[in-house]
Scaffold this active site. Structure first.
Site, PDB file in Angstrom:
ATOM      1  N   ARG A   1      -9.383   3.120  -7.965  1.00 17.54           N
ATOM      2  CA  ARG A   1      -8.787   3.158  -6.630  1.00 17.54           C
ATOM      3  C   ARG A   1      -9.903   3.162  -5.588  1.00 17.54           C
ATOM      4  O   ARG A   1     -10.891   3.868  -5.731  1.00 17.54           O
ATOM      5  CB  ARG A   1      -7.900   4.397  -6.445  1.00 17.54           C
ATOM      6  CG  ARG A   1      -6.816   4.550  -7.528  1.00 17.54           C
ATOM      7  CD  ARG A   1      -5.423   4.298  -6.992  1.00 17.54           C
ATOM      8  NE  ARG A   1      -5.229   2.946  -6.540  1.00 17.54           N
ATOM      9  CZ  ARG A   1      -4.797   1.942  -7.319  1.00 17.54           C
ATOM     10  NH1 ARG A   1      -4.556   2.128  -8.570  1.00 17.54           N
ATOM     11  NH2 ARG A   1      -4.639   0.744  -6.822  1.00 17.54           N
TER      12      ARG A   1
ATOM     13  N   GLU B   1       0.834  -1.213   0.000  1.00 18.48           N
ATOM     14  CA  GLU B   1       0.000   0.000   0.000  1.00 18.48           C
ATOM     15  C   GLU B   1       0.867   1.260   0.000  1.00 18.48           C
ATOM     16  O   GLU B   1       0.622   2.193  -0.762  1.00 18.48           O
ATOM     17  CB  GLU B   1      -0.914   0.032   1.229  1.00 18.48           C
ATOM     18  CG  GLU B   1      -1.932  -1.097   1.328  1.00 18.48           C
ATOM     19  CD  GLU B   1      -2.959  -1.103   0.210  1.00 18.48           C
ATOM     20  OE1 GLU B   1      -3.043  -0.115  -0.556  1.00 18.48           O
ATOM     21  OE2 GLU B   1      -3.671  -2.104   0.082  1.00 18.48           O
TER      22      GLU B   1
ATOM     23  N   ASN C   1       1.280   3.888  -3.203  1.00 19.61           N
ATOM     24  CA  ASN C   1       0.924   5.304  -3.067  1.00 19.61           C
ATOM     25  C   ASN C   1       2.022   6.226  -3.602  1.00 19.61           C
ATOM     26  O   ASN C   1       1.729   7.251  -4.207  1.00 19.61           O
ATOM     27  CB  ASN C   1       0.631   5.641  -1.605  1.00 19.61           C
ATOM     28  CG  ASN C   1      -0.776   5.245  -1.200  1.00 19.61           C
ATOM     29  OD1 ASN C   1      -1.589   4.860  -2.039  1.00 19.61           O
ATOM     30  ND2 ASN C   1      -1.073   5.329   0.087  1.00 19.61           N
TER      31      ASN C   1
HETATM   32  N1  LIG Z   1       2.814   9.129  -0.958  1.00 19.63           N
HETATM   33  C1  LIG Z   1       1.784   9.945  -1.265  1.00 19.63           C
HETATM   34  N2  LIG Z   1       2.003  11.128  -1.913  1.00 19.63           N
HETATM   35  C2  LIG Z   1       0.980  11.954  -2.235  1.00 19.63           C
HETATM   36  N3  LIG Z   1      -0.318  11.707  -1.944  1.00 19.63           N
HETATM   37  C3  LIG Z   1      -0.604  10.562  -1.293  1.00 19.63           C
HETATM   38  C4  LIG Z   1       0.427   9.622  -0.929  1.00 19.63           C
HETATM   39  N4  LIG Z   1      -0.164   8.577  -0.280  1.00 19.63           N
HETATM   40  C5  LIG Z   1      -1.480   8.848  -0.252  1.00 19.63           C
HETATM   41  N5  LIG Z   1      -1.778  10.037  -0.860  1.00 19.63           N
HETATM   42  C6  LIG Z   1      -3.108  10.684  -0.953  1.00 19.63           C
HETATM   43  O1  LIG Z   1      -3.971  10.081   0.012  1.00 19.63           O
HETATM   44  C7  LIG Z   1      -5.129   9.539  -0.603  1.00 19.63           C
HETATM   45  C8  LIG Z   1      -5.567   8.276   0.128  1.00 19.63           C
HETATM   46  O2  LIG Z   1      -4.586   7.248   0.011  1.00 19.63           O
HETATM   47  P1  LIG Z   1      -5.065   5.721   0.136  1.00 19.63           P
HETATM   48  O3  LIG Z   1      -3.896   4.838  -0.106  1.00 19.63           O
HETATM   49  O4  LIG Z   1      -5.803   5.554   1.412  1.00 19.63           O
HETATM   50  O5  LIG Z   1      -6.126   5.560  -1.048  1.00 19.63           O
HETATM   51  P2  LIG Z   1      -5.850   5.499  -2.632  1.00 19.63           P
HETATM   52  O6  LIG Z   1      -4.404   5.283  -2.897  1.00 19.63           O
HETATM   53  O7  LIG Z   1      -6.476   6.687  -3.257  1.00 19.63           O
HETATM   54  O8  LIG Z   1      -6.673   4.186  -3.061  1.00 19.63           O
HETATM   55  P3  LIG Z   1      -6.195   2.651  -2.848  1.00 19.63           P
HETATM   56  O9  LIG Z   1      -5.042   2.667  -1.887  1.00 19.63           O
HETATM   57  O10 LIG Z   1      -7.388   1.948  -2.292  1.00 19.63           O
HETATM   58  O11 LIG Z   1      -5.819   2.157  -4.191  1.00 19.63           O
HETATM   59  C9  LIG Z   1      -4.736   9.312  -2.053  1.00 19.63           C
HETATM   60  O12 LIG Z   1      -5.847   9.327  -2.923  1.00 19.63           O
HETATM   61  C10 LIG Z   1      -3.775  10.491  -2.307  1.00 19.63           C
HETATM   62  O13 LIG Z   1      -4.512  11.670  -2.572  1.00 19.63           O
HETATM   63 MG   LIG Z   2      -3.346   3.787  -1.940  1.00 18.65          MG
END
Ligand SMILES: Nc1ncnc2c1ncn2[C@@H]1O[C@H](COP(=O)(O)OP(=O)(O)OP(=O)(O)O)[C@@H](O)[C@H]1O
Ligand SMILES: [Mg+2]
Lengths: 145, 108
Positions: free
Chosen positions: A106, A48, A52
């Site tokens: 996502r 995860e 990200n």
């Molecule tokens: N390393 C990162 N850099 C920039 N933004 C981030 C980062 N990690 C998370 N985010 C932001 O936080 C939000 C939520 O992250 P999360 O991993 O919970 O969900 P997601 O990545 O959108 O979906 P999924 O993990 O279910 O595929 C993301 O949509 C993004 O906007």
């Molecule tokens: Mg994610």
């Protein structure tokens, strides 16, 4: 806490590296003799955090992802996943389950999964500078059952 | 291919294979969506028996297929999940959009 054993690794933010990077952390954790379930928990949480970095932090570019993991005594594994990407404006909001800034494929579940598969999660982020995610996982191990 | 498609009558079954992450999900998605558009099934079953790893990308895959399918009113089944996969699906409330079932033997 001071590390008893530690490794560091950096690699390009290409999706092909997702599988390899979670496998490396799981292999490092093997010295704590984790259960199969604990290995799966670690792999899932790392996957995860790394994903990200690839899909959000370096959304339209390829950057560098930094992973380190340390054993801190008390059978605890501390894993840090860091990027120098776009950063997060509102970390609290980003961590809400089902919150996502990216379209239909996502789930917005990454942080919720990291939280439920580890014992502690710390997120620090500076917009325009990058994000650092630290995961703590206590390994009960196969001995204790 | 990380997915095999079987079409029979009004049902399409997708047998997922190996590790489901953001990297592998795009190929899987393309294969399933091609089959769904071709056969317009009344039921789409995603079979997780041979999945060895899954992160939240596996949930995104289910949500996205729910959308493709609901364009013509098909029903979605997600079957043979491991305990860990089931836990991730429940975190997202997938049981509200699909019938989800656990794997019977607990080998995974
Ligand atoms: N390393 C990162 N850099 C920039 N933004 C981030 C980062 N990690 C998370 N985010 C932001 O936080 C939000 C939520 O992250 P999360 O991993 O919970 O969900 P997601 O990545 O959108 O979906 P999924 O993990 O279910 O595929 C993301 O949509 C993004 O906007
Ligand atoms: Mg994610």
């Amino acid at each position: 806490m001071k590390a008893e054993n530690e490794f560091r690794l950096s690699f390009d933010s290409k999706s092909v590296n997702e599988g390899f990077s979670r496998a490396v952390v799981a292999a490092f954790a093997a010295q704590l003799d984790p259960t199969i379930e604990e290995i799966t928990d670690i792999k899932t949480a790392v996957s995860e955090a790394v994903t990200n970095c690839i899909v959000h932090a370096y959304r339209d570019t390829v950057g560098r992802i930094y992973i380190s993991a340390a054993l801190t005594g008390d059978n605890t594994l501390r894993i840090n996943v860091r990027d120098r990407g776009c950063g997060i404006e509102d970390v609290k909001k980003a961590m809400e389950p089902l919150y996502t800034t990216l379209g239909s494929e996502r789930a917005g579940l990454g942080f919720a999964v990291m939280e439920s598969f580890t014992d502690k999660l710390r997120v620090r982020s500076v917009p325009g500078k990058g994000t650092s995610v630290t995961l703590y996982k206590k390994i009960s191990g196969r001995e204790q059952g | 291919m990380p997915v095999k498609i079987l079409a029979a009558g009004s049902r399409v079954t997708a047998f997922l294979d190996g590790e489901i992450d953001h990297h592998s999900a795009s190929d899987i998605r393309r294969e399933i969506d091609d089959a769904v558009r071709k056969y317009k099934p009344s039921t789409l079953k995603l079979d997780y028996s041979d999945v060895t790893f899954m992160d939240s990308s596996g949930v995104g895959l289910v949500m996205g297929r729910f959308r493709t399918l609901s364009a013509f009113g098909g029903k979605l089944i997600v079957s043979n999940l491991s305990a860990g996969e089931y836990k991730i699906m429940r975190l997202a409330g997938i049981e509200k959009i699909a019938k989800i079932t656990l794997k019977e033997d607990k080998r995974k």
